[in-house]
Design a protein around this motif. Structure first.
Motif, PDB file in Angstrom:
ATOM      1  N   PRO A   1       0.859  -1.138  -0.038  1.00 32.94           N
ATOM      2  CA  PRO A   1       0.061   0.029   0.109  1.00 32.94           C
ATOM      3  C   PRO A   1       0.790   1.397  -0.119  1.00 32.94           C
ATOM      4  CG  PRO A   1       0.031  -0.972   1.922  1.00 32.94           C
ATOM      5  CD  PRO A   1       0.695  -1.899   1.225  1.00 32.94           C
ATOM      6  N   GLY A   2       0.502   2.296  -0.470  1.00 31.36           N
ATOM      7  CA  GLY A   2       1.193   3.478  -0.867  1.00 31.36           C
ATOM      8  C   GLY A   2       2.306   3.581  -1.696  1.00 31.36           C
ATOM      9  N   VAL A   3       2.392   2.538  -2.549  1.00 29.48           N
ATOM     10  CA  VAL A   3       3.714   2.263  -3.486  1.00 29.48           C
ATOM     11  C   VAL A   3       2.996   2.213  -4.757  1.00 29.48           C
ATOM     12  CG1 VAL A   3       5.539   1.133  -4.391  1.00 29.48           C
ATOM     13  CG2 VAL A   3       5.130   1.295  -1.881  1.00 29.48           C
ATOM     14  N   TRP A   4       3.621   3.190  -5.850  1.00 28.64           N
ATOM     15  CA  TRP A   4       2.724   3.023  -7.203  1.00 28.64           C
ATOM     16  C   TRP A   4       3.863   2.634  -8.100  1.00 28.64           C
ATOM     17  CZ3 TRP A   4      -2.387   4.204  -8.200  1.00 28.64           C
ATOM     18  CH2 TRP A   4      -2.809   4.651  -7.304  1.00 28.64           C
ATOM     19  N   HIS A   5       3.283   1.667  -9.244  1.00 26.77           N
ATOM     20  CA  HIS A   5       4.091   1.030  -9.875  1.00 26.77           C
ATOM     21  C   HIS A   5       3.601   1.386 -11.167  1.00 26.77           C
ATOM     22  CE1 HIS A   5       5.979  -1.583  -6.705  1.00 26.77           C
ATOM     23  NE2 HIS A   5       4.723  -1.532  -6.492  1.00 26.77           N
ATOM     24  N   TYR A   6       4.743   1.153 -12.254  1.00 27.78           N
ATOM     25  CA  TYR A   6       4.414   1.426 -13.738  1.00 27.78           C
ATOM     26  C   TYR A   6       3.662   0.436 -14.436  1.00 27.78           C
ATOM     27  CZ  TYR A   6       5.088   1.934 -18.765  1.00 27.78           C
ATOM     28  OH  TYR A   6       5.122   2.184 -20.231  1.00 27.78           O
ATOM     29  N   GLN A   7       2.528   0.605 -15.126  1.00 31.11           N
ATOM     30  CA  GLN A   7       1.763  -0.377 -15.736  1.00 31.11           C
ATOM     31  C   GLN A   7       1.590  -0.315 -17.174  1.00 31.11           C
ATOM     32  OE1 GLN A   7      -0.321  -2.646 -14.266  1.00 31.11           O
ATOM     33  NE2 GLN A   7      -1.606  -3.367 -15.772  1.00 31.11           N
ATOM     34  N   THR A   8       1.618   0.799 -17.928  1.00 34.80           N
ATOM     35  CA  THR A   8       1.812   0.823 -19.204  1.00 34.80           C
ATOM     36  C   THR A   8       1.713   2.281 -19.521  1.00 34.80           C
ATOM     37  OG1 THR A   8       0.778  -0.206 -21.284  1.00 34.80           O
ATOM     38  CG2 THR A   8      -0.781   0.633 -19.847  1.00 34.80           C
ATOM     39  N   GLU A   9       1.564   2.634 -20.856  1.00 37.39           N
ATOM     40  CA  GLU A   9       1.516   4.026 -21.432  1.00 37.39           C
ATOM     41  C   GLU A   9       0.837   3.806 -22.859  1.00 37.39           C
ATOM     42  OE1 GLU A   9       5.345   5.468 -23.423  1.00 37.39           O
ATOM     43  OE2 GLU A   9       5.670   5.430 -21.324  1.00 37.39           O
ATOM     44  N   VAL A  10      -0.033   4.906 -23.143  1.00 38.13           N
ATOM     45  CA  VAL A  10      -0.916   5.105 -24.340  1.00 38.13           C
ATOM     46  C   VAL A  10      -0.569   6.103 -25.124  1.00 38.13           C
ATOM     47  CG1 VAL A  10      -2.510   3.091 -23.342  1.00 38.13           C
ATOM     48  CG2 VAL A  10      -2.989   5.817 -23.234  1.00 38.13           C
ATOM     49  N   PRO A  11      -0.779   6.226 -26.275  1.00 37.22           N
ATOM     50  CA  PRO A  11      -0.653   7.813 -27.162  1.00 37.22           C
ATOM     51  C   PRO A  11      -1.605   8.802 -26.408  1.00 37.22           C
ATOM     52  CG  PRO A  11      -0.903   5.944 -28.698  1.00 37.22           C
ATOM     53  CD  PRO A  11      -1.043   5.002 -27.254  1.00 37.22           C
ATOM     54  N   GLY A  12      -1.187   9.982 -26.788  1.00 34.43           N
ATOM     55  CA  GLY A  12      -1.929  11.234 -26.199  1.00 34.43           C
ATOM     56  C   GLY A  12      -3.384  11.168 -26.826  1.00 34.43           C
ATOM     57  N   THR A  13      -3.711  10.618 -27.795  1.00 32.57           N
ATOM     58  CA  THR A  13      -5.155  10.795 -28.280  1.00 32.57           C
ATOM     59  C   THR A  13      -6.064   9.693 -27.736  1.00 32.57           C
ATOM     60  OG1 THR A  13      -4.317   9.248 -30.277  1.00 32.57           O
ATOM     61  CG2 THR A  13      -4.343  11.585 -30.636  1.00 32.57           C
ATOM     62  N   GLN A  14      -5.671   8.733 -27.108  1.00 29.59           N
ATOM     63  CA  GLN A  14      -6.259   7.634 -26.590  1.00 29.59           C
ATOM     64  C   GLN A  14      -6.782   7.881 -25.075  1.00 29.59           C
ATOM     65  OE1 GLN A  14      -4.431   3.721 -27.339  1.00 29.59           O
ATOM     66  NE2 GLN A  14      -5.614   2.749 -25.586  1.00 29.59           N
ATOM     67  N   THR A  15      -7.776   7.653 -24.800  1.00 29.19           N
ATOM     68  CA  THR A  15      -8.532   7.856 -23.134  1.00 29.19           C
ATOM     69  C   THR A  15      -8.969   6.634 -22.512  1.00 29.19           C
ATOM     70  OG1 THR A  15     -10.528   8.362 -24.169  1.00 29.19           O
ATOM     71  CG2 THR A  15      -8.830  10.289 -23.724  1.00 29.19           C
ATOM     72  N   THR A  16      -8.825   5.272 -23.362  1.00 31.26           N
ATOM     73  CA  THR A  16      -9.333   4.162 -22.452  1.00 31.26           C
ATOM     74  C   THR A  16      -8.293   3.164 -22.989  1.00 31.26           C
ATOM     75  OG1 THR A  16     -10.624   3.498 -24.621  1.00 31.26           O
ATOM     76  CG2 THR A  16     -11.806   4.660 -22.983  1.00 31.26           C
ATOM     77  N   VAL A  17      -8.176   2.316 -22.083  1.00 34.89           N
ATOM     78  CA  VAL A  17      -7.113   1.162 -22.020  1.00 34.89           C
ATOM     79  C   VAL A  17      -7.463  -0.042 -21.569  1.00 34.89           C
ATOM     80  CG1 VAL A  17      -5.751   1.737 -20.235  1.00 34.89           C
ATOM     81  CG2 VAL A  17      -4.662   0.593 -22.135  1.00 34.89           C
ATOM     82  N   GLN A  18      -7.308  -1.193 -22.123  1.00 34.05           N
ATOM     83  CA  GLN A  18      -7.521  -2.511 -21.826  1.00 34.05           C
ATOM     84  C   GLN A  18      -6.321  -2.902 -20.879  1.00 34.05           C
ATOM     85  OE1 GLN A  18     -10.731  -3.831 -22.265  1.00 34.05           O
ATOM     86  NE2 GLN A  18     -10.423  -5.928 -20.819  1.00 34.05           N
ATOM     87  N   LEU A  19      -6.478  -3.410 -19.493  1.00 33.65           N
ATOM     88  CA  LEU A  19      -5.249  -3.571 -18.657  1.00 33.65           C
ATOM     89  C   LEU A  19      -5.215  -4.957 -18.399  1.00 33.65           C
ATOM     90  CD1 LEU A  19      -5.273  -0.620 -16.338  1.00 33.65           C
ATOM     91  CD2 LEU A  19      -3.986  -0.861 -18.288  1.00 33.65           C
ATOM     92  N   LYS A  20      -4.209  -5.796 -18.227  1.00 28.34           N
ATOM     93  CA  LYS A  20      -3.934  -7.106 -17.963  1.00 28.34           C
ATOM     94  C   LYS A  20      -3.557  -7.069 -16.327  1.00 28.34           C
ATOM     95  CE  LYS A  20      -2.185  -8.928 -22.217  1.00 28.34           C
ATOM     96  NZ  LYS A  20      -1.126  -9.516 -22.808  1.00 28.34           N
ATOM     97  N   LEU A  21      -4.238  -7.848 -15.673  1.00 28.00           N
ATOM     98  CA  LEU A  21      -4.299  -8.143 -14.299  1.00 28.00           C
ATOM     99  C   LEU A  21      -3.572  -9.392 -13.839  1.00 28.00           C
ATOM    100  CD1 LEU A  21      -7.679  -6.630 -13.291  1.00 28.00           C
ATOM    101  CD2 LEU A  21      -5.566  -5.401 -13.768  1.00 28.00           C
ATOM    102  N   SER A  22      -3.193  -9.407 -12.427  1.00 25.77           N
ATOM    103  CA  SER A  22      -2.432 -10.709 -11.948  1.00 25.77           C
ATOM    104  C   SER A  22      -3.604 -10.874 -10.893  1.00 25.77           C
ATOM    105  CB  SER A  22      -1.063 -10.404 -11.376  1.00 25.77           C
ATOM    106  OG  SER A  22      -0.218  -9.963 -12.340  1.00 25.77           O
ATOM    107  N   PRO A  23      -3.497 -12.367 -10.548  1.00 22.08           N
ATOM    108  CA  PRO A  23      -4.411 -12.805  -9.383  1.00 22.08           C
ATOM    109  C   PRO A  23      -4.140 -12.167  -7.925  1.00 22.08           C
ATOM    110  CG  PRO A  23      -3.771 -14.493 -10.777  1.00 22.08           C
ATOM    111  CD  PRO A  23      -2.847 -13.429 -11.357  1.00 22.08           C
ATOM    112  N   TYR A  24      -4.907 -12.333  -6.958  1.00 25.36           N
ATOM    113  CA  TYR A  24      -4.395 -11.898  -5.697  1.00 25.36           C
ATOM    114  C   TYR A  24      -3.838 -10.543  -5.748  1.00 25.36           C
ATOM    115  CZ  TYR A  24      -3.870 -12.919  -0.739  1.00 25.36           C
ATOM    116  OH  TYR A  24      -3.723 -12.938   0.567  1.00 25.36           O
TER     117      TYR A  24
END
Length: 1284
Positions: A667-690
């Motif tokens: 908790p309180g620690v932020w991690h990089y997930q991905t990045e998308v072009p500046g024209t895009q405002t939605t993204v499908q994110l892959k998740l891990s269990p638990y």
């Protein structure tokens, strides 16, 4: 099983052998030549002398040899011929002498115990192997015995005996419990060298029933276990403390014999309460540095690589607060034979002479015996060219039939050495190995090396010709190397052409032609220039070149010594580099590099970028953070995130960065997930269990990153089996008997569920073992104990959690712990290439003796003494490291004509192995350095005296000195050159019959048998005829010596300061410094810089009543200082200090003195004008040296300390008749302590018009032998003569 060597491996060993052999002939490494030359047999590989074999496997006794023709092999067993054809279980490998005894098909290893010896024979001789003793290993079972429980009172000592079965080789002992965990050991509880477990005093926690002694037999990979021993400790109050007594060894003295080169282990284990502490000393000496180690909590003294010097009495002292006890172990170091000089192979021509030398040492002294082709030399066939003289065989006028293999055996009661060395007599006509018509290309004014590799026996003579019908090449413009190479030190365009080398000996003649082409150098005729450009402008750098028309140049541009940025703004043309739309990051150094196949040139220029003219500014800023984050489409392994962008602030958004927080694990620690072009405002994110996910979005434009958005809602994914296993799995031992398995643990979100653990599995590679596994948690390391030293293991680490296992992991190969290498490299040979370079070869050590990862070899070498001076100095060992399995290396930077020693050591990850025996080699003579100085003194009408110093580095035995000189006329033209050869033991010479009033230029150098060294030059002038009008000033015909010297350092000390003065000889404009410190102190010298080039200085702030040391040096003159002087400041005054400058009587006295001086000055001025004397003082003031004027006190000079006598003298008029003294100097009549004595005076001289030149306060005359050696500036006459 040993693999059969391939034919290519045999050829490689032949090449290596011929490269290493020391012979009268050098055999080039030409494959075709090597295949044609005959060679007696040489043993290249054999089994160890004491060969313990596994009784369950086939016995392989190695014997490999090479020779031309290939040798045949035979064996003896226990001294008699071993007929392998009569034993169906024994076979010999094809083209090899290696025996294979088939044990796995019914044979018994015990039936083949014995002493074996291999003989390799061809028509040129026979080589023999060592005596190889074959013994099968044994690992007997423990004897059944009934063990009674040990009942011990608390505080008493206890010894648990192991008494393992006698095996071959002896087993390794360790104590463990029923859970196979090693019993903890400490200063109180430890295992002795005999395997017993010693308790200095027992404690209640020592009570247990599973003290188990294990014996591991490494050869058969078996472990035997003794029955468990029970120990019960009962307490009595109070516990009685006792002073130490020795449990082992017993008594007060004992003896120990160890062999040279082995590891000496001495042990002392004591009982007592409190637990005694052990200390070791050597009586009458010190324990050897860097070879002494303490083990087993200092109860064991370990000295590695022992020598005879380690003999003596070693005392162990056990002590606690109640007393002490000691034991003395008398150690005697004996030595099995070891080589001083092993015999080396000889390759001779018919009619040549040679020697085989076999020298060994040992304790006791070994006996030397010789064999010829495996037969004792006393009963071997006679050879008239051979004579045995103790440890030397002398060969005289050998013939081809003299070829044979000789064996030297050095033996004493502790072992033996056997070495084969052949004598190979070859008669071969000359051959040139360099390809015909080989083309050499060089750049003009650079060296050209034309090869003529050759071979023949006797050694051919080499001659070079230019052109088809040219004459033989001679002269200083060519250098002829011993290997046949012709060197043209400075090749010119007219050096182009065909060159022919001719090799001839008494058996024939052969010639070969090569071609040389000399090319024009590549030049940059217009270089890039420094540029200043405004931001967003355009700039261009030019690089125009000129090159040889037959060479193809390539041009490369660099920015700050790196490649140009991958940017379309950079345009590279044929002759220029253009940068469009320049920005601040383009600032830097740009280099143009031009390369051809033969040379390379470069030029650089700096680009400075400045701001463009101001324009109305548009405000650019980072974007505002996104907002209104929303999660939709939640699945087990994915989710969709959407958001609304914030304001761009005049700079378009380039991309969005998505980060996540794991509220469950971090908790309180932020991690990089991905990045998308500046024209895009939605993204499908892959998740891990638990994982309990929260997301936030950051917008990025050209200015920078926005603030993070507000976090999204949380989303907790379901648990699952781990998807992956730990990474970076490794197995590396930290000790010789363990294996440390490490891995990178999974991150919290990688666990996929609760209860994360690791299953660690291992098994020994290439051994039919089952996997051993253990499950651990919250660690990333596991240690496996009791492993063999440096063996490969298969390792895998699998993740699991409460839901199950991760996929099957991949296996990695690790190794158990390394130990120090066991043996030193053998057959160390040194080939001296020239006077400063040598090549060292050695045989690689067997990989199994490395006992670790082979990292390379280290060569230790040091200079023993100079052969020309016969003086020893502090030995400074140098180390060169050669990585990998390299078996040779170059030793640069050697000093000519010197004796060196070296040894070689193999290196693994644990450290260095033992050193090979020291190898002595000598470098040949070189050319000497220039003479240390050349001094020209005592000029007369027709003679000059020359004095010189021998070269600082003679680099050999000086044979003579060469003096050349020639006159120089007033137009600087040089006259005829005269050369004189002077014996090497001379240090001075008087040149007579010279022309008067003539300047001569001298060139002086030393010679050794190799050639002439660099020369030193000087100029000097003979004086004019007595009848002439002008005679040069004293010293005018003497040129200052080129060597610098500071002498006559004198001090005048007061209470807190001291006046330091000196005399200097050497180049003008030297910058001096004074170093000083307290006499007898080891503190660093303090350094004060002297202002200007004066030869005096005042040291201030000294301590009263203290002895100081002082010395003077000159800046820029490497390592040059005067000798030290010692002085003592005056004692401190106890009375109160009074400032007399404020006392009325002192002020009145000073006013009276000032008035008196003013009156005297007026009187002197009137008398001088009335007498019609020359205005000397005005001339002095007009031409005075500013460095001689009195300085202020804060200048650190002698201004306020100048004597009144010298002041008075400066104002004296010249006496009548004293204008030109007979010695043409002005003598100082009064002052003995004036600063003139310290080098500030200038010899007074008259010009032709009668005017006075320079100051008249002349320097004191010195002894005639020293001449005029003051450090003052030269008079105008001297200056004039120095430019004639």
């Amino acid at each position: 099983m040993m693999k059969k060597k391939s034919i290519s491996a045999s050829k490689a060993s032949l090449v290596l052998f011929l490269c290493q052999m020391i012979s009268a002939l050098d055999v080039p490494l030409d494959s075709k030549l090597l295949e044609e030359l005959s060679q007696p047999p040489t043993i290249t590989q054999q089994s160890p002398k004491d060969y313990i074999v596994d009784p369950r496997e086939n016995i392989v006794i190695q014997c490999e040899a090479k020779g031309k023709p290939p040798p045949s092999f035979s064996w003896t067993r226990n001294g008699t011929h071993f007929d392998i054809d009569k034993d169906a279980q024994v076979t010999m490998k094809p083209n090899s002498g290696t025996l294979v005894i088939n044990i796995m098909n019914g044979g018994k290893a015990e039936a083949y115990e014995g002493v074996y010896q291999c003989t390799a024979r061809n028509e040129r001789g026979a080589a023999i192997s060592n005596n190889i003793v074959i013994r099968p290993s044994r690992s007997p079972l423990w004897t059944k015995e009934k063990l009674e429980p040990n009942h011990v009172r608390e505080g008493d000592s206890l010894v648990l005996h192991c008494r393992p079965p006698v095996g071959l080789p002896p087993p390794i002992i360790f104590w463990m419990d029923n859970a196979f965990q090693r019993l903890p050991q400490s200063e109180r509880v430890s295992q002795g060298l005999n395997g017993d477990l010693y308790f200095s005093n027992v404690q209640p926690e020592d009570t247990r029933e599973d003290y188990i002694c294990y014996a591991r037999f490494n050869h058969t990979q078996t472990i035997q276990q003794k029955q468990p021993i029970s120990v019960k400790v009962f307490s009595t109050k109070p516990v009685t403390e006792r002073q130490p007594i020795l449990l082992t060894p017993t008594g007060s003295t004992s003896t120990k014999v160890e062999l040279r080169g082995n590891v000496l282990l001495l042990e002392c284990i004591a009982a007592g309460l409190p637990t005694p502490v052990i200390r070791w000393i050597k009586e009458g000496g010190e324990l050897p540095v860097n070879r002494t180690f303490f083990e087993n909590f200092k109860k064991t003294l370990k000295i590695i690589d022992v020598s005879e010097a380690d003999s003596g009495n070693y005392k162990c002292i056990a002590r606690n607060m109640l007393g002490s006890v000691h034991h003395v172990i008398s150690v005697t170091v004996k030595a099995a034979p070891y080589w001083i000089t092993a015999p080396r192979n000889l390759v001779l021509s018919p009619g040549e002479d040679g020697t085989l030398i076999c020298r060994a040492n040992g304790n006791p002294k070994p006996n030397i015996s010789w064999f010829a082709n495996g037969v004792p030399i006393a009963i071997a066939p006679e050879d008239p060219s051979r004579k045995v003289d103790g440890d030397t065989i002398i060969f005289s006028h050998v013939q081809e039939r003299s070829s044979a293999v000789y064996q030297c055996n050095a033996s004493n009661e502790y072992g033996y050495l056997l070495s084969n060395a052949f004598v190979n007599v070859l008669a071969e006509p000359p051959r040139v190995l360099t390809p015909a018509n080989k083309l050499y290309q060089v750049i003009a004014d650079s060296p050209a090396l034309l090869d003529c590799a050759y071979f023949g026996s006797p050694k051919p003579e080499i001659e070079w010709f230019k052109g088809v019908k040219g004459s033989i090449l001679r002269g200083n413009e060519y250098v002829f190397h011993d290997n046949g190479t012709l060197e043209i030190p400075v090749a010119q365009k007219d050096s182009t052409g065909t060159y022919t080398c001719v090799a001839r000996n008494e058996l024939g003649k052969v010639q070969n032609e090569v071609r040389l082409e000399v090319k024009d150098p590549t030049m940059i005729i217009k270089q890039p220039e420094y540029k200043v450009i405004q931001r967003y402008g355009q700039v261009s750098f030019e690089c125009i070149i000129r090159h040889d028309s037959t060479l193809l140049p390539t041009v490369i541009w660099l920015k700050d010594n790196d490649e140009l940025p991958d940017d379309e703004r950079f345009l590279v043309g044929k002759d220029n580099l253009t940068i469009m739309n320049v920005t601040d990051k383009d600032d830097g150094t740009y280099t143009c590099i031009v390369n051809t196949t033969l040379d390379s040139v470069s030029a650089s220029a700096v680009l400075t970028v400045v701001a463009a003219p101001p324009t109305p500014a548009i405000i650019y800023a980072r974007p505002n953070p996104p907002f209104d984050l929303e999660l939709t489409g939640q699945l087990e392994r994915s989710v969709e995130l959407s958001w609304i962008p914030g304001d761009e602030n005049n700079s378009p958004i380039r991309h969005f960065v998505i980060e996540y927080e794991d509220g469950l694990h971090e908790p309180g620690v932020w991690h990089y997930q991905t990045e998308v072009p500046g024209t895009q405002t939605t993204v499908q994110l892959k998740l891990s269990p638990y994982v309990n996910y929260s997301f936030r979005v950051i917008a990025v434009n050209e200015i920078g990153r926005s603030q993070p958005s507000e976090p999204s809602e949380q989303y907790l994914t379901k648990s699952a089996n781990p998807d992956e296993n730990p990474s970076n799995v490794q197995g590396i031992g930290s000790e010789p008997d363990n294996l440390v398995i490490t891995w990178e643990s999974l991150k919290g979100f990688q666990s996929n569920g609760p209860g994360l653990q690791y299953k660690v599995s291992w098994r020994q590679k290439d051994v039919d073992d089952e996997w051993t596994s253990v499950i651990v948690a919250n660690v990333s390391k596991y240690i496996v104990s009791g492993t063999p030293t440096f063996v490969p293991y298969e390792i895998k680490v699998q993740a699991l959690n409460d839901l199950g296992y991760a996929p099957e992991p991949s296996e990695v190969i690790g190794h158990s712990g390394e130990d120090l290498p066991m043996v030193a490299p053998g057959n160390v040979q040194v080939h001296v290439i020239n006077s400063t370079l040598a090549k060292v070869h050695w045989d690689p050590v067997p990989l199994k003796t490395v006992r670790g990862h082979l990292q390379g070899y280290k060569v230790y070498y040091w200079k023993v003494q100079s052969l020309s001076r016969r003086s020893r100095r502090h030995i400074e060992k140098k180390i060169l490291t050669f990585r990998g399995n390299k078996t040779f290396g170059m030793l640069p930077g050697l000093e000519p004509y010197s004796s060196y020693k070296l040894n070689v050591r193999v290196v693994n990850g644990k450290g260095e192995g033992p050193a090979s025996p020291d190898k002595v080699f000598k470098t040949p003579e070189g050319v000497p350095s220039s003479p240390s100085f050349l001094k020209i003194t005592n000029p007369t009408l027709d003679s000059l005296t020359l004095e010189w110093g021998s070269p600082t580095h003679p680099n050999g035995v000086l044979t003579s000195y060469i003096l050349k000189f020639q006159p120089i006329n007033n137009t600087h033209e040089l006259g005829p050159l005269v050369e004189i050869r002077i014996p090497a033991n001379e240090s001075s010479l008087i040149l007579k019959n010279l022309n008067y009033s003539t300047r001569y230029k001298f060139y002086f150098n030393a010679q050794t048998s190799v050639g002439s060294g660099s020369q030193i030059t000087e100029e000097a002038v003979t004086i004019m005829d007595e009848a002439g009008i002008l005679r040069p000033a004293v010293g005018a015909g003497k040129v200052q010596p080129l060597y610098p010297r500071i002498r006559n350092v004198t001090t005048a000390a007061a209470e807190t300061y001291a006046n330091i003065s000196w005399e200097y000889e050497g180049p003008d404009h030297a910058n001096f410094y004074v170093e000083y410190g307290v006499a007898g102190s080891k503190e660093d010298w303090k350094k004060e810089i002297v202002n200007g080039s004066r030869s005096f200085f005042v040291l201030k702030g000294l301590t009263p009543g203290t002895a100081y040391k002082v010395r003077v040096g000159a800046e820029g003159l490497s390592g040059f200082r005067s000798s030290e002087d010692v002085f003592e400041t005056g004692p401190a005054m106890a009375s109160r200090q009074i400032d007399i400058a404020t006392q009325g009587w002192f002020i009145g006295l000073m006013c009276a003195v000032a008035l008196l001086i003013l009156i005297l000055l007026i009187v002197c001025f009137i008398r001088r004008n009335k007498g019609g004397k020359y205005p000397v003082k005005e001339k002095e003031d007009a031409h005075a040296d500013p460095e001689i004027q009195p300085m202020k006190e804060d200048d650190g000079t002698f201004g306020e300390y100048r004597s009144l006598e010298s002041d008075a003298e400066d104002h004296k008029p010249l006496k009548k008749g004293s204008r030109t003294p007979s010695d043409r100097t002005v003598k100082k009549e009064d002052s003995d302590d004036s600063l003139v004595d310290y080098g500030e005076g200038v010899n007074g001289q008259f010009n032709e018009d009668g005017s006075f030149i320079g100051q008249y306060s002349g320097k004191k005359e010195k002894e005639p032998a020293e001449g005029n050696e003051s450090s003052e500036a030269p008079s105008p006459v001297n200056a004039m003569n120095s430019f004639v």
